[in-house]
Scaffold this active site. Structure first.
Site, PDB file in Angstrom:
ATOM      1  N   GLU A  50     -26.436 -24.010 -35.047  1.00 57.53           N
ATOM      2  CA  GLU A  50     -25.531 -23.985 -33.749  1.00 57.53           C
ATOM      3  C   GLU A  50     -24.239 -24.247 -34.007  1.00 57.53           C
ATOM      4  O   GLU A  50     -23.262 -23.379 -33.614  1.00 57.53           O
ATOM      5  CB  GLU A  50     -25.982 -25.407 -33.102  1.00 57.53           C
ATOM      6  CG  GLU A  50     -27.342 -25.596 -32.395  1.00 57.53           C
ATOM      7  CD  GLU A  50     -27.452 -25.086 -30.990  1.00 57.53           C
ATOM      8  OE1 GLU A  50     -26.443 -24.275 -30.670  1.00 57.53           O
ATOM      9  OE2 GLU A  50     -28.313 -25.083 -30.499  1.00 57.53           O
ATOM     10  N   ASP A  75     -25.514 -24.948 -25.333  1.00 54.94           N
ATOM     11  CA  ASP A  75     -26.623 -26.107 -24.899  1.00 54.94           C
ATOM     12  C   ASP A  75     -26.789 -27.011 -25.926  1.00 54.94           C
ATOM     13  O   ASP A  75     -27.645 -27.834 -25.793  1.00 54.94           O
ATOM     14  CB  ASP A  75     -27.857 -25.096 -24.404  1.00 54.94           C
ATOM     15  CG  ASP A  75     -28.303 -24.682 -25.708  1.00 54.94           C
ATOM     16  OD1 ASP A  75     -28.707 -25.077 -26.811  1.00 54.94           O
ATOM     17  OD2 ASP A  75     -28.860 -23.464 -25.409  1.00 54.94           O
ATOM     18  N   ASP A 124     -28.719 -17.193 -27.058  1.00 51.50           N
ATOM     19  CA  ASP A 124     -29.964 -17.446 -27.576  1.00 51.50           C
ATOM     20  C   ASP A 124     -30.677 -16.235 -28.047  1.00 51.50           C
ATOM     21  O   ASP A 124     -31.455 -16.058 -29.072  1.00 51.50           O
ATOM     22  CB  ASP A 124     -30.800 -18.220 -26.527  1.00 51.50           C
ATOM     23  CG  ASP A 124     -32.173 -18.371 -26.743  1.00 51.50           C
ATOM     24  OD1 ASP A 124     -32.331 -19.312 -27.734  1.00 51.50           O
ATOM     25  OD2 ASP A 124     -32.963 -17.667 -26.546  1.00 51.50           O
ATOM     26  N   HIS A 222     -43.588 -46.409 -31.822  1.00 48.48           N
ATOM     27  CA  HIS A 222     -43.060 -46.896 -33.164  1.00 48.48           C
ATOM     28  C   HIS A 222     -44.140 -47.057 -33.965  1.00 48.48           C
ATOM     29  O   HIS A 222     -45.283 -47.051 -33.581  1.00 48.48           O
ATOM     30  CB  HIS A 222     -42.415 -48.134 -32.980  1.00 48.48           C
ATOM     31  CG  HIS A 222     -43.194 -49.188 -32.462  1.00 48.48           C
ATOM     32  ND1 HIS A 222     -44.059 -49.819 -33.188  1.00 48.48           N
ATOM     33  CD2 HIS A 222     -43.302 -49.970 -31.139  1.00 48.48           C
ATOM     34  CE1 HIS A 222     -44.606 -51.146 -32.607  1.00 48.48           C
ATOM     35  NE2 HIS A 222     -44.291 -50.936 -31.336  1.00 48.48           N
ATOM     36  N   GLU A 298     -40.060 -53.117 -24.642  1.00 44.66           N
ATOM     37  CA  GLU A 298     -41.189 -53.338 -24.305  1.00 44.66           C
ATOM     38  C   GLU A 298     -41.146 -54.503 -23.358  1.00 44.66           C
ATOM     39  O   GLU A 298     -40.379 -55.205 -23.268  1.00 44.66           O
ATOM     40  CB  GLU A 298     -42.112 -53.821 -25.682  1.00 44.66           C
ATOM     41  CG  GLU A 298     -43.587 -54.223 -25.397  1.00 44.66           C
ATOM     42  CD  GLU A 298     -44.522 -53.286 -24.729  1.00 44.66           C
ATOM     43  OE1 GLU A 298     -44.427 -52.931 -23.648  1.00 44.66           O
ATOM     44  OE2 GLU A 298     -45.290 -52.707 -25.599  1.00 44.66           O
TER      45      GLU A 298
END
Length: 418
Positions: A50, A75, A124, A222, A298
């Protein structure tokens, strides 16, 4: 003073993997393409590609008129925010590239704008042409006219949009198929190629709406903590444990798998330590930053924190039975009910889908938020939370379209751990 628009993009097939960039300099008044640049750069990450595209675009603009004002459209949120000075540049590979880009033109002449991927098709395409040429051992050469290829892009976008709109209206007829393609594990959060889009044929009666690229949430639970193998309640109200050695190995494995897929553009994590550690491991591998969102934490399990299910059943039998019977019941000691968590997660989902429209975002979070996102996407009843298996370091994925349609693309994938 002349004005230019620079559209730039880069890609890596593997992240890191074979990479290339593309850039175009455009006259904003006429829409005419004034210059194009593309190059295969060997093995590199998405972010390096990029930045290389940005550098090539700025150099092309400077060659046309060193005094022109330039509006860069990309983008890559990372590049836009870092070059605008709003995000710090942490990764050592990014710092010299950002410095090189900043030296090409005076900062007063250049502005940066983030655009969705579907509005960056020109650059792109150039990047993919460069990568295709590199794969064949050739240098990039301009192919067909920009006008013809842009028309092809527009046709592909219309076909994909029609198919997505039709799927939203005919879910029963398309059972097992997501709005943008088959929900197979290997392609669960990949975008359709132009060739696939051209091959798609909209059914009779489907409307012309173009829903665009969805916001895709890659949902990562996780890695293990010391409490995980013992199946102890571990929510927001406990000791906030770190990853265990096994959990760190799981985080490394999932980071390698996500790098190989190469589609993640942003990372957002729960504030709890086990998620932040997992997210940082992935972010280091992908060259991305981690954003923290409180909405991804959580549930608080109150007095049950740190206890096994059997221990809770022994000490709080009546409370546990009531909790299992209704998602509106809180755990003992003032924890969060599943209904309360669902409202929090739904609000977080709405906020993040608006912020990351058209992007693929890794959400590093916990069992309850992931199950809740899947349940809400399916329109399943609350008790479905108790009927899903979600392993440590597992990957799930949900795509959200602009009309509110959600498509569950993956659930509890642990293939990267085997």
């Amino acid at each position: 003073m002349r004005e230019f628009v620079v559209e730039a993009d880069g890609g890596s097939r593997g992240n890191p993997g074979p990479a290339g960039y593309g850039a175009a300099v455009i006259d904003p008044k006429t829409g005419e393409t004034l210059a194009e640049a593309a190059e295969y750069i060997g093995v590199a990450t998405n972010n390096v590609a990029e930045y290389k595209g940005l550098i090539a675009g700025l150099r092309a603009a400077k060659a046309l008129d060193p005094d022109a004002s330039v509006r860069v459209r990309m983008d890559s949120k990372l590049v836009v925010e870092q070059m605008s000075g709003r995000w710090k540049i942490k990764h050592p590979d990014m710092k010299p590239l950002a410095a090189e880009a900043a030296r090409i033109l005076p900062a007063s002449q250049v502005t940066y704008e983030w655009i969705p991927r579907e509005k960056n098709k020109h650059a792109d395409r150039l990047a993919n042409e460069a990568m295709d040429a590199g794969k064949k051992g050739r240098q990039w050469e301009p192919s067909r006219s920009t006008a013809a290829l842009d028309a092809l892009d527009a046709k592909a976008a219309r076909v994909v949009g029609d198919a997505a709109a039709g799927a939203a209206k005919t879910r029963a007829a398309l059972a097992g198929r997501g709005p943008a393609g088959e929900a197979v594990a290997g392609e669960a959060f990949a975008e359709p190629s132009v060739a696939e889009a051209e091959a798609a044929e909209p059914s009779v009666g489907w409307g012309p709406a173009d829903l665009g690229t969805p916001a895709t949430f890659v949902l990562l639970r996780h890695g293990e903590t010391p409490l995980t193998p013992e199946k102890r309640f571990s929510g927001s109200g406990g000791t906030d444990p770190s990853l265990s050695p096994a959990g760190m190995r799981q985080a490394e494995a999932v980071a390698a798998a996500l790098a190989a897929r190469g589609t993640v553009q942003e990372i957002v994590s729960s504030p709890l330590k086990r998620c932040r550690e997992t997210a940082e491991t992935v972010a280091t591998r992908l060259g991305l930053d981690v954003r923290i969102d409180e909405g991804l934490r959580e549930a608080d399990f109150g007095a049950w924190e740190g206890l096994t299910f059997a221990e809770v059943q022994e000490r709080y039998a009546d409370d546990l039975s009531a909790w299992l019977a209704s998602t509106k019941v809180e755990p003992t000691g003032g924890g969060e009910s599943f209904a309360t968590v669902a409202r929090r997660v739904a609000a977080t989902r709405d906020r993040l889908t608006a912020r990351y429209a058209g992007r693929t975002v890794l959400l590093v979070t916990h069992v309850t938020p992931i199950k809740t996102l899947v349940r809400l996407a399916l329109g399943a009843p609350p008790e479905s939370l108790f009927r899903m298996e979600l392993s440590a370091a597992s990957i799930s994925a949900v795509a959200y379209y602009s009309d509110g349609t959600a498509s569950v693309r993956l659930l509890n994938d642990t293939s990267h751990l085997r």
